[in-house]
Scaffold this active site. Structure first.
Site, PDB file in Angstrom:
ATOM      1  N   ASP A 162       0.845  -1.189   0.000  1.00 38.70           N
ATOM      2  CA  ASP A 162       0.000   0.000   0.000  1.00 38.70           C
ATOM      3  C   ASP A 162       0.887   1.248   0.000  1.00 38.70           C
ATOM      4  O   ASP A 162       1.584   1.530   0.977  1.00 38.70           O
ATOM      5  CB  ASP A 162      -0.917  -0.001   1.224  1.00 38.70           C
ATOM      6  CG  ASP A 162      -1.984   1.070   1.142  1.00 38.70           C
ATOM      7  OD1 ASP A 162      -3.140   0.738   0.868  1.00 38.70           O
ATOM      8  OD2 ASP A 162      -1.650   2.259   1.350  1.00 38.70           O
ATOM      9  N   LEU A 163       0.854   1.980  -1.101  1.00 38.96           N
ATOM     10  CA  LEU A 163       1.728   3.134  -1.274  1.00 38.96           C
ATOM     11  C   LEU A 163       1.475   4.211  -0.219  1.00 38.96           C
ATOM     12  O   LEU A 163       2.415   4.833   0.285  1.00 38.96           O
ATOM     13  CB  LEU A 163       1.549   3.717  -2.682  1.00 38.96           C
ATOM     14  CG  LEU A 163       2.438   4.896  -3.061  1.00 38.96           C
ATOM     15  CD1 LEU A 163       3.912   4.516  -3.002  1.00 38.96           C
ATOM     16  CD2 LEU A 163       2.078   5.399  -4.467  1.00 38.96           C
TER      17      LEU A 163
END
Length: 211
Positions: A162-163
């Site tokens: 998850d950026l």
């Protein structure tokens, strides 16, 4: 667990996290009580997460709403028996890429043949859920982790894929967002409440308000 028991457990988790370090304590004090909640059954979160892959929050919601409007009842995603019959041109109309169309169809088929069901997923341990879901082409670790965190109510997950979480780690704790080993070692210290910690990291990021 019953809502009252869950709320008590959630408060205990937040108190535990506050004692970890001054930065985490400051984030929690700034954001306030944790209101982490489940957003739907595994099927819904699975389809929703596939649609959301590599999209901004706003773009993902737009596409999600189109799928609900075009093929569901406007409020819910279409059921597997409906999705599996849709043609690629029909699904492209909602903006889905060919890769996402294939993943959605494979998920629908898995639900229809019984290899996956919400009931089955709820009975598996965390790693078994990840293994089963990631066996479907187009479903990666991030998508499977969203099911754990936002449907099955599992509290000990951090998604390196998850950026936004990685950016939040960098912004708040100074660990470079691409330093996978360092980030995973750091977040392991927040077990058994890495999901709750992640919720605060998301909320500490700009534009994430409805978790």
């Amino acid at each position: 667990m019953p809502n009252t028991d869950r709320e008590v457990h959630l408060r205990k988790a937040v108190l535990w996290l506050q004692k970890k370090d001054p930065t985490t304590k400051k984030i929690i004090q700034t954001i306030g009580p944790c209101t982490h909640k489940m957003i739907g059954n595994p099927y819904y979160v699975l389809i929703r997460s596939v649609i959301s892959q590599q999209l901004s929050v706003q773009a993902a919601r737009t596409m999600e709403n189109r799928v609900k409007e075009y093929y569901g009842n406007g409020k819910q995603f279409p059921k597997p028996d409906v999705l599996v019959k849709l043609t690629k041109p029909q699904m492209r109309k909602a903006g889905l890429s060919f890769a996402k169309i294939e993943a959605v169809k494979l998920i629908s088929k898995a639900y229809l043949d019984g290899s996956i069901s919400d009931r089955k997923l709820s009975k598996l341990n965390d790693q078994e859920v990840l293994d089963l879901l990631c066996s479907i082409k187009g479903v990666g670790p991030w998508t499977a982790e969203m099911v754990l965190m936002f449907s099955l109510d599992r509290w000990d997950h951090f998604s390196y894929n998850d950026l936004i979480l990685r950016k939040s780690i960098e912004n708040n704790y100074g660990i470079p967002m691409n330093s996978k080993k360092e980030i995973l070692e750091f977040t392991s210290g927040y077990s058994p409440y890495r999901t709750i910690f992640s919720w605060y990291l998301w909320r500490a990021s700009v534009g994430i308000e409805n978790l």
